[in-house]
Scaffold this motif. Structure first.
Motif, PDB file in Angstrom:
ATOM      1  N   GLY A  69       0.825  -1.393   0.019  1.00  0.00           N
ATOM      2  CA  GLY A  69       0.026  -0.067   0.050  1.00  0.00           C
ATOM      3  C   GLY A  69       0.839   1.258  -0.032  1.00  0.00           C
ATOM      4  N   VAL A  70       2.195   1.035   0.429  1.00  0.00           N
ATOM      5  CA  VAL A  70       2.969   2.227   0.243  1.00  0.00           C
ATOM      6  C   VAL A  70       4.016   2.457  -0.714  1.00  0.00           C
ATOM      7  CG1 VAL A  70       4.782   3.540   1.717  1.00  0.00           C
ATOM      8  CG2 VAL A  70       2.727   2.467   3.032  1.00  0.00           C
ATOM      9  N   THR A  71       4.423   0.768  -1.110  1.00  0.00           N
ATOM     10  CA  THR A  71       5.697   0.811  -2.139  1.00  0.00           C
ATOM     11  C   THR A  71       5.258   0.279  -3.176  1.00  0.00           C
ATOM     12  OG1 THR A  71       6.041  -1.663  -1.289  1.00  0.00           O
ATOM     13  CG2 THR A  71       6.978   0.225  -0.011  1.00  0.00           C
ATOM     14  N   GLY A  72       4.041  -0.469  -3.269  1.00  0.00           N
ATOM     15  CA  GLY A  72       3.589  -0.758  -4.609  1.00  0.00           C
ATOM     16  C   GLY A  72       3.955  -2.137  -4.990  1.00  0.00           C
ATOM     17  N   VAL A  73       4.857  -2.816  -4.100  1.00  0.00           N
ATOM     18  CA  VAL A  73       5.422  -4.045  -4.110  1.00  0.00           C
ATOM     19  C   VAL A  73       5.103  -4.872  -3.316  1.00  0.00           C
ATOM     20  CG1 VAL A  73       7.754  -5.326  -4.340  1.00  0.00           C
ATOM     21  CG2 VAL A  73       7.670  -2.965  -5.110  1.00  0.00           C
ATOM     22  N   PRO A  74       4.153  -6.060  -3.456  1.00  0.00           N
ATOM     23  CA  PRO A  74       4.006  -6.911  -2.438  1.00  0.00           C
ATOM     24  C   PRO A  74       4.905  -7.682  -1.286  1.00  0.00           C
ATOM     25  CG  PRO A  74       2.835  -7.460  -4.676  1.00  0.00           C
ATOM     26  CD  PRO A  74       4.004  -6.630  -4.985  1.00  0.00           C
ATOM     27  N   PHE A  75       4.546  -7.620  -0.149  1.00  0.00           N
ATOM     28  CA  PHE A  75       5.281  -7.985   0.968  1.00  0.00           C
ATOM     29  C   PHE A  75       6.611  -7.264   1.117  1.00  0.00           C
ATOM     30  CE2 PHE A  75       2.491 -11.562   0.136  1.00  0.00           C
ATOM     31  CZ  PHE A  75       1.805 -11.854   1.344  1.00  0.00           C
ATOM     32  N   THR A  76       6.534  -6.078   0.721  1.00  0.00           N
ATOM     33  CA  THR A  76       7.870  -5.101   0.765  1.00  0.00           C
ATOM     34  C   THR A  76       7.448  -3.877   1.449  1.00  0.00           C
ATOM     35  OG1 THR A  76       8.473  -6.297  -1.128  1.00  0.00           O
ATOM     36  CG2 THR A  76       9.709  -4.163  -0.498  1.00  0.00           C
ATOM     37  N   ASP A  77       7.834  -3.798   2.523  1.00  0.00           N
ATOM     38  CA  ASP A  77       7.619  -2.334   3.179  1.00  0.00           C
ATOM     39  C   ASP A  77       8.633  -1.513   2.924  1.00  0.00           C
ATOM     40  OD1 ASP A  77      10.040  -3.238   4.875  1.00  0.00           O
ATOM     41  OD2 ASP A  77       8.561  -3.825   6.572  1.00  0.00           O
ATOM     42  N   THR A  78       8.705  -0.198   3.508  1.00  0.00           N
ATOM     43  CA  THR A  78       9.477   0.801   2.971  1.00  0.00           C
ATOM     44  C   THR A  78      10.858   0.424   3.505  1.00  0.00           C
ATOM     45  OG1 THR A  78       9.242   2.266   4.844  1.00  0.00           O
ATOM     46  CG2 THR A  78       7.798   2.740   2.869  1.00  0.00           C
ATOM     47  N   LYS A  79      11.103  -0.246   4.701  1.00  0.00           N
ATOM     48  CA  LYS A  79      12.325  -0.543   5.432  1.00  0.00           C
ATOM     49  C   LYS A  79      13.061  -1.590   4.461  1.00  0.00           C
ATOM     50  CE  LYS A  79      14.375  -1.885   9.794  1.00  0.00           C
ATOM     51  NZ  LYS A  79      14.222  -2.307  11.065  1.00  0.00           N
ATOM     52  N   ARG A  80      12.456  -2.649   4.057  1.00  0.00           N
ATOM     53  CA  ARG A  80      13.174  -3.296   3.076  1.00  0.00           C
ATOM     54  C   ARG A  80      13.283  -2.811   1.917  1.00  0.00           C
ATOM     55  NH1 ARG A  80      12.448  -5.623   7.613  1.00  0.00           N
ATOM     56  NH2 ARG A  80      10.674  -4.460   8.159  1.00  0.00           N
ATOM     57  N   LEU A  81      12.521  -2.282   1.201  1.00  0.00           N
ATOM     58  CA  LEU A  81      12.623  -1.502  -0.094  1.00  0.00           C
ATOM     59  C   LEU A  81      13.880  -0.712  -0.052  1.00  0.00           C
ATOM     60  CD1 LEU A  81      11.284  -1.068  -2.851  1.00  0.00           C
ATOM     61  CD2 LEU A  81      10.283   0.888  -1.873  1.00  0.00           C
ATOM     62  N   ARG A  82      14.308  -0.248   1.043  1.00  0.00           N
ATOM     63  CA  ARG A  82      15.373   0.804   1.011  1.00  0.00           C
ATOM     64  C   ARG A  82      16.531  -0.162   1.175  1.00  0.00           C
ATOM     65  NH1 ARG A  82      14.053   3.479   4.738  1.00  0.00           N
ATOM     66  NH2 ARG A  82      15.410   3.060   6.459  1.00  0.00           N
ATOM     67  N   GLU A  83      16.519  -0.875   2.801  1.00  0.00           N
ATOM     68  CA  GLU A  83      17.491  -1.661   2.917  1.00  0.00           C
ATOM     69  C   GLU A  83      18.088  -2.928   2.473  1.00  0.00           C
ATOM     70  OE1 GLU A  83      17.156  -2.369   7.237  1.00  0.00           O
ATOM     71  OE2 GLU A  83      16.931   0.195   7.524  1.00  0.00           O
ATOM     72  N   LYS A  84      17.136  -3.502   1.827  1.00  0.00           N
ATOM     73  CA  LYS A  84      17.402  -4.920   1.227  1.00  0.00           C
ATOM     74  C   LYS A  84      17.308  -4.543  -0.529  1.00  0.00           C
ATOM     75  CE  LYS A  84      16.926  -7.406   4.988  1.00  0.00           C
ATOM     76  NZ  LYS A  84      18.394  -8.292   5.549  1.00  0.00           N
ATOM     77  N   CYS A  85      16.360  -3.817  -0.823  1.00  0.00           N
ATOM     78  CA  CYS A  85      16.525  -3.925  -2.372  1.00  0.00           C
ATOM     79  C   CYS A  85      17.222  -2.699  -2.993  1.00  0.00           C
ATOM     80  CB  CYS A  85      14.996  -3.697  -3.007  1.00  0.00           C
ATOM     81  SG  CYS A  85      13.722  -4.862  -2.287  1.00  0.00           S
ATOM     82  N   GLY A  86      17.596  -1.703  -2.012  1.00  0.00           N
ATOM     83  CA  GLY A  86      18.625  -0.615  -2.459  1.00  0.00           C
ATOM     84  C   GLY A  86      17.576   0.444  -3.169  1.00  0.00           C
TER      85      GLY A  86
END
Length: 228
Positions: A69-86
């Motif tokens: 709902g925030v990132t547009g990527v299922p099961f991916t919150d903003t913390k993991r979008l930034r820290e894990k996915c770069g």
């Protein structure tokens, strides 16, 4: 030829629900409601799906307020979008327990590139819902009322059909949720025969909320299912 990423991005951009919702239920379409969601998710998909590989599909329930709902990527919150996915995210950080579990699975599987090379995560209903109770907005699942489940049925069927054209291996579909989500998806598949097999796994949220102490058992179970 369009890449897997091109097709996902076009799909996300086109998402629109035209049905009638039950009273008190609001649809959540992050791609229309927040101008940064489409660019964020597009950056993610271009990073991990910029190819024409065939992938297996994982279907969750529907987006939640703190993940897709925030990132547009299922099961991916903003913390993991930034820290894990770069992927650079500027805004309020969100934490979704389901996202924590899924990224544990991804790491155990062999890392982001390996996992996303093999799997595409979506949802039975790729748009989310909320309900306001006592002045507070809460997540609401499509199956939380029979009326809503019936209202989104055709939408869900067409969304699955659309995504299969991305290059999905239809031999197996992984369903996150062994209760109502599995039952709903199996009913769809019984009618339309989208997949030869559906493998249901306990939902990440359920695991994090009720089975966190035995999380490794569920990680092993997921990995065994994914590596068949």
């Amino acid at each position: 030829m369009k890449t897997f990423a091109d097709q996902i991005i076009a799909f996300n951009e086109s998402l629109k629900f035209g049905g009638k919702l039950p009273e008190g239920i609001r649809i959540m379409n992050p791609f229309k409601e927040d101008a940064q969601v489409l660019p964020l998710s597009s950056a993610f998909y271009k990073k991990y799906y910029n190819d024409t590989r065939q992938r297996r599909i994982i279907l969750g329930i529907n987006p939640g307020r703190f993940g897709a709902g925030v990132t547009g990527v299922p099961f991916t919150d903003t913390k993991r979008l930034r820290e894990k996915c770069g992927i650079d995210y500027r805004g309020k950080e969100t934490h979704e327990p389901s996202s924590v579990f899924v990224y544990e699975i991804i790491e155990a599987y062999g890392g982001l590139e390996k996992f996303y090379n093999d799997f595409y995560i979506s949802a039975v209903c790729p748009l989310g819902f909320t309900k306001t109770e006592n002045g507070k907005e809460k997540n609401y699942n499509y199956y939380d009322s029979t009326q809503l489940a019936n209202a989104v049925y055709n939408f869900s069927v067409e969304c699955i059909r659309h995504q299969l054209a991305f290059g999905i291996d239809t031999n197996v579909c992984y369903c996150f949720g062994t209760g109502k989500n599995e039952k709903y998806l199996r009913a769809i598949n019984d009618k339309y025969c989208f997949f030869k097999e559906i493998v249901a796994l306990e939902h990440p949220r359920f695991i994090m909320q009720y089975k966190a102490k035995t999380m490794q058992t569920y990680i092993d179970k997921y990995l065994e299912a994914f590596r068949k």
